[in-house]
Motif scaffolding. Structure first.
Motif, PDB file in Angstrom:
ATOM      1  N   VAL A  11       0.838  -1.200   0.000  1.00 55.42           N
ATOM      2  CA  VAL A  11       0.000   0.000   0.000  1.00 55.42           C
ATOM      3  C   VAL A  11       0.873   1.251   0.000  1.00 55.42           C
ATOM      4  CG1 VAL A  11      -1.700   1.320   1.324  1.00 55.42           C
ATOM      5  CG2 VAL A  11      -1.915  -1.167   1.131  1.00 55.42           C
ATOM      6  N   LYS A  12       1.948   1.215   0.751  1.00 52.25           N
ATOM      7  CA  LYS A  12       2.842   2.374   0.823  1.00 52.25           C
ATOM      8  C   LYS A  12       3.526   2.627  -0.509  1.00 52.25           C
ATOM      9  CE  LYS A  12       6.731   4.227   3.488  1.00 52.25           C
ATOM     10  NZ  LYS A  12       7.685   3.953   4.602  1.00 52.25           N
ATOM     11  N   ARG A  13       3.965   1.540  -1.194  1.00 51.70           N
ATOM     12  CA  ARG A  13       4.669   1.703  -2.458  1.00 51.70           C
ATOM     13  C   ARG A  13       3.725   2.055  -3.597  1.00 51.70           C
ATOM     14  NH1 ARG A  13       7.249  -2.913  -0.446  1.00 51.70           N
ATOM     15  NH2 ARG A  13       6.070  -4.292  -1.809  1.00 51.70           N
ATOM     16  N   ALA A  14       2.508   1.505  -3.571  1.00 51.87           N
ATOM     17  CA  ALA A  14       1.552   1.724  -4.664  1.00 51.87           C
ATOM     18  C   ALA A  14       0.600   2.846  -4.275  1.00 51.87           C
ATOM     19  CB  ALA A  14       0.791   0.439  -4.962  1.00 51.87           C
ATOM     20  N   LYS A  15       0.951   4.063  -4.649  1.00 50.31           N
ATOM     21  CA  LYS A  15       0.160   5.223  -4.251  1.00 50.31           C
ATOM     22  C   LYS A  15      -1.259   5.171  -4.815  1.00 50.31           C
ATOM     23  CE  LYS A  15       3.730   6.993  -2.172  1.00 50.31           C
ATOM     24  NZ  LYS A  15       3.817   6.969  -0.708  1.00 50.31           N
ATOM     25  N   ASP A  16      -1.450   4.482  -5.950  1.00 45.42           N
ATOM     26  CA  ASP A  16      -2.781   4.449  -6.556  1.00 45.42           C
ATOM     27  C   ASP A  16      -3.695   3.429  -5.884  1.00 45.42           C
ATOM     28  OD1 ASP A  16      -1.574   2.173  -7.418  1.00 45.42           O
ATOM     29  OD2 ASP A  16      -2.037   2.445  -9.544  1.00 45.42           O
ATOM     30  N   PHE A  17      -3.230   2.802  -4.797  1.00 37.94           N
ATOM     31  CA  PHE A  17      -4.076   1.862  -4.090  1.00 37.94           C
ATOM     32  C   PHE A  17      -5.330   2.534  -3.539  1.00 37.94           C
ATOM     33  CE2 PHE A  17      -2.542  -2.351  -3.873  1.00 37.94           C
ATOM     34  CZ  PHE A  17      -3.348  -3.052  -2.987  1.00 37.94           C
ATOM     35  N   ALA A  18      -5.293   3.848  -3.379  1.00 42.26           N
ATOM     36  CA  ALA A  18      -6.457   4.566  -2.879  1.00 42.26           C
ATOM     37  C   ALA A  18      -7.528   4.729  -3.949  1.00 42.26           C
ATOM     38  CB  ALA A  18      -6.030   5.939  -2.352  1.00 42.26           C
ATOM     39  N   ARG A  19      -7.181   4.525  -5.232  1.00 46.06           N
ATOM     40  CA  ARG A  19      -8.156   4.662  -6.310  1.00 46.06           C
ATOM     41  C   ARG A  19      -9.011   3.416  -6.397  1.00 46.06           C
ATOM     42  NH1 ARG A  19      -4.312   4.980 -10.553  1.00 46.06           N
ATOM     43  NH2 ARG A  19      -5.971   4.044 -11.795  1.00 46.06           N
ATOM     44  N   PRO A  20     -10.326   3.562  -6.527  1.00 48.34           N
ATOM     45  CA  PRO A  20     -11.202   2.383  -6.562  1.00 48.34           C
ATOM     46  C   PRO A  20     -10.846   1.399  -7.666  1.00 48.34           C
ATOM     47  CG  PRO A  20     -12.486   4.383  -6.233  1.00 48.34           C
ATOM     48  CD  PRO A  20     -11.086   4.826  -6.527  1.00 48.34           C
ATOM     49  N   ASP A  21     -10.500   1.888  -8.880  1.00 53.49           N
ATOM     50  CA  ASP A  21     -10.199   0.963  -9.972  1.00 53.49           C
ATOM     51  C   ASP A  21      -8.925   0.175  -9.698  1.00 53.49           C
ATOM     52  OD1 ASP A  21      -8.702   3.288 -10.208  1.00 53.49           O
ATOM     53  OD2 ASP A  21      -8.664   3.253 -12.397  1.00 53.49           O
ATOM     54  N   ALA A  22      -7.920   0.841  -9.115  1.00 51.16           N
ATOM     55  CA  ALA A  22      -6.677   0.144  -8.789  1.00 51.16           C
ATOM     56  C   ALA A  22      -6.901  -0.856  -7.667  1.00 51.16           C
ATOM     57  CB  ALA A  22      -5.606   1.154  -8.391  1.00 51.16           C
ATOM     58  N   LEU A  23      -7.720  -0.488  -6.711  1.00 51.14           N
ATOM     59  CA  LEU A  23      -8.044  -1.389  -5.605  1.00 51.14           C
ATOM     60  C   LEU A  23      -8.753  -2.637  -6.129  1.00 51.14           C
ATOM     61  CD1 LEU A  23      -7.796  -1.308  -2.477  1.00 51.14           C
ATOM     62  CD2 LEU A  23     -10.164  -0.509  -2.436  1.00 51.14           C
ATOM     63  N   ALA A  24      -9.713  -2.439  -7.038  1.00 50.41           N
ATOM     64  CA  ALA A  24     -10.429  -3.572  -7.613  1.00 50.41           C
ATOM     65  C   ALA A  24      -9.494  -4.471  -8.408  1.00 50.41           C
ATOM     66  CB  ALA A  24     -11.563  -3.061  -8.507  1.00 50.41           C
ATOM     67  N   ASP A  25      -8.576  -3.868  -9.168  1.00 53.02           N
ATOM     68  CA  ASP A  25      -7.648  -4.652  -9.978  1.00 53.02           C
ATOM     69  C   ASP A  25      -6.734  -5.490  -9.101  1.00 53.02           C
ATOM     70  OD1 ASP A  25      -6.350  -5.316 -12.571  1.00 53.02           O
ATOM     71  OD2 ASP A  25      -4.653  -4.286 -11.668  1.00 53.02           O
ATOM     72  N   ALA A  26      -6.296  -4.911  -7.970  1.00 48.54           N
ATOM     73  CA  ALA A  26      -5.342  -5.607  -7.103  1.00 48.54           C
ATOM     74  C   ALA A  26      -5.998  -6.692  -6.252  1.00 48.54           C
ATOM     75  CB  ALA A  26      -4.640  -4.598  -6.200  1.00 48.54           C
ATOM     76  N   LEU A  27      -7.185  -6.403  -5.716  1.00 44.34           N
ATOM     77  CA  LEU A  27      -7.761  -7.298  -4.715  1.00 44.34           C
ATOM     78  C   LEU A  27      -8.973  -8.087  -5.198  1.00 44.34           C
ATOM     79  CD1 LEU A  27      -7.516  -5.051  -1.518  1.00 44.34           C
ATOM     80  CD2 LEU A  27      -5.848  -6.653  -2.457  1.00 44.34           C
ATOM     81  N   LEU A  28      -9.605  -7.642  -6.270  1.00 43.38           N
ATOM     82  CA  LEU A  28     -10.819  -8.312  -6.722  1.00 43.38           C
ATOM     83  C   LEU A  28     -10.670  -8.964  -8.094  1.00 43.38           C
ATOM     84  CD1 LEU A  28     -13.440  -5.625  -5.595  1.00 43.38           C
ATOM     85  CD2 LEU A  28     -12.647  -7.640  -4.353  1.00 43.38           C
ATOM     86  N   ASN A  29      -9.467  -8.941  -8.628  1.00 44.67           N
ATOM     87  CA  ASN A  29      -9.252  -9.605  -9.912  1.00 44.67           C
ATOM     88  C   ASN A  29      -9.535 -11.095  -9.746  1.00 44.67           C
ATOM     89  OD1 ASN A  29      -7.978 -10.707 -12.364  1.00 44.67           O
ATOM     90  ND2 ASN A  29      -7.177  -8.635 -12.586  1.00 44.67           N
ATOM     91  N   PRO A  30     -10.403 -11.651 -10.559  1.00 44.83           N
ATOM     92  CA  PRO A  30     -10.793 -13.052 -10.356  1.00 44.83           C
ATOM     93  C   PRO A  30      -9.679 -14.050 -10.612  1.00 44.83           C
ATOM     94  CG  PRO A  30     -11.686 -12.218 -12.424  1.00 44.83           C
ATOM     95  CD  PRO A  30     -11.089 -11.040 -11.712  1.00 44.83           C
ATOM     96  N   GLN A  31      -8.594 -13.587 -11.211  1.00 41.08           N
ATOM     97  CA  GLN A  31      -7.571 -14.548 -11.604  1.00 41.08           C
ATOM     98  C   GLN A  31      -6.205 -13.898 -11.657  1.00 41.08           C
ATOM     99  OE1 GLN A  31      -8.474 -17.986 -14.471  1.00 41.08           O
ATOM    100  NE2 GLN A  31      -7.805 -16.293 -15.755  1.00 41.08           N
ATOM    101  N   ASP A  32      -5.295 -14.335 -10.837  1.00 42.25           N
ATOM    102  CA  ASP A  32      -3.885 -13.977 -11.001  1.00 42.25           C
ATOM    103  C   ASP A  32      -3.040 -14.994 -10.248  1.00 42.25           C
ATOM    104  OD1 ASP A  32      -3.185 -13.167  -8.302  1.00 42.25           O
ATOM    105  OD2 ASP A  32      -4.161 -11.256  -8.647  1.00 42.25           O
ATOM    106  N   ARG A  33      -1.783 -15.056 -10.611  1.00 42.22           N
ATOM    107  CA  ARG A  33      -0.853 -15.928  -9.928  1.00 42.22           C
ATOM    108  C   ARG A  33       0.496 -15.238  -9.878  1.00 42.22           C
ATOM    109  NH1 ARG A  33       1.728 -21.063 -12.306  1.00 42.22           N
ATOM    110  NH2 ARG A  33       3.196 -20.305 -10.739  1.00 42.22           N
TER     111      ARG A  33
END
Length: 336
Positions: A133-155
């Motif tokens: 969270v500290k390194r990724a300043k865009d974590f506060a943006r809803p779209d970035a948050l969704a991409d990081a934590l709600l992406n249905p698929q990543d490894r």
């Protein structure tokens, strides 16, 4: 920047392509072709490419091997591929929060994203996700948050898994995009108790060991080549005589710090792209003069000759250290 190049971009998202088209028209870019196409279908274009850049995509595919093989098959025999995928250890907190979101059934609606953002920001500072969270300043943006934590698929891929993945898909590893973080001879590890043992390992094992010691890498960015490449995949080496003909080029964003330098140190060189502060390279006055002589035109041999009195072996080691610390790159093909 490269008007003679032909650039092809693909994406499965029409929204992303529309945004790119707007930028293309705005800046009158004539040498870019856009296609709505999945990576697995790249062969349908009937083209080969000298350079392929695929960062942050393959780890989201249902079958990353199939995607990588498709890219490998359209890479020119002597071409290069730049890949970025997630790394596991620095993303432990992300993985935990992804599991948390699945348990609660959190979706991508505005209210869910707002509440999730507040939850993440309220986590204790020692939670594993805090560093990300500290390194990724865009974590506060809803779209970035969704991409990081709600992406249905990543490894995520560890260093050994990357090497195995490339080999399975007909590729071989070239080098890390920024290599200093992976090299035991760079930074604090060079004087660590296990420095000699690390140095004795093959490079592949060195990189794996350093990933474990660093502990917080959250992505890997690297260059790969076809396994049937005809030319030498990594032309930069300091054995033999070829290194004298390399033309060094300084990384323009390198910082040169002279304030409060310890005795015998003229400056500390820092690549601000590095996430680890121990990767500074300390140089003395004679080395600083060599650094100042780098003009992007003269070879290492010519620079050392002009320096006069600088031992060749010390010069070889210095330019190698600059390269290992991502402070210079080399033009190894320029006609002389």
């Amino acid at each position: 920047m490269e008007p003679e190049a032909r650039v092809t971009a693909i994406d499965v998202s029409e929204t992303s392509l529309r945004h790119t088209r707007d930028l293309q028209h705005k800046h009158d870019i004539q040498n870019l072709q856009l296609h709505r196409l999945a990576i697995e279908r790249i062969g349908e274009l009937g083209e080969t490419f000298d350079q392929i850049i695929c960062t942050g995509v393959l780890h989201h595919l249902s079958d990353p091997d199939a995607g990588l093989r498709s890219l490998r098959n359209v890479l020119a025999r002597d071409g290069a591929m730049h890949i970025m995928v997630y790394a596991p250890y620095g993303r432990a907190g992300v993985t935990m929060m992804q599991d948390y979101c699945r348990l609660l059934g959190i979706g991508v609606g505005d209210e869910d994203l707002r509440d999730l953002g507040q939850t993440v920001q309220a986590l204790p500072v020692d939670h594993p996700i805090a560093g990300v969270v500290k390194r990724a300043k865009d974590f506060a943006r809803p779209d970035a948050l969704a991409d990081a934590l709600l992406n249905p698929q990543d490894r995520a891929y560890s260093v050994p898994q990357i090497y195995d993945w490339l080999e399975r898909c007909g590729l071989k590893f070239g080098r890390w995009y920024e290599q200093a973080s992976y090299l035991p001879q760079c930074g604090a590890m060079d004087s660590a108790p296990h420095a000699a043992r690390l140095a004795a390992l093959p490079s592949r094992a060195q990189h794996a060991a350093v990933e474990l010691l660093r502990g917080t890498m959250d992505r890997h960015s690297f260059t790969a080549y076809r396994d049937d490449r005809e030319r030498k995949a990594q032309p930069i080496g300091f054995e033999g005589e070829a290194w004298r003909e390399f033309v060094p080029v300084r990384i323009p964003w390198t910082l040169t710090i002279k304030d409060r330098a310890p005795a015998g140190v003229a400056a500390a060189l820092i690549n601000p792209s590095h996430t680890y502060p121990d990767l500074a390279l300390f140089i003395d006055a004679a080395q600083e003069r060599l650094l100042a002589a780098i003009d992007g035109e003269r070879s290492v041999g010519e620079i050392l000759q002009s320096a006069g009195g600088f031992e060749e072996e010390k010069g070889r080691q210095f330019f190698r250290r600059l390269w290992e610390h991502d402070l210079i790159v080399f033009d190894a093909k320029r006609p002389r």
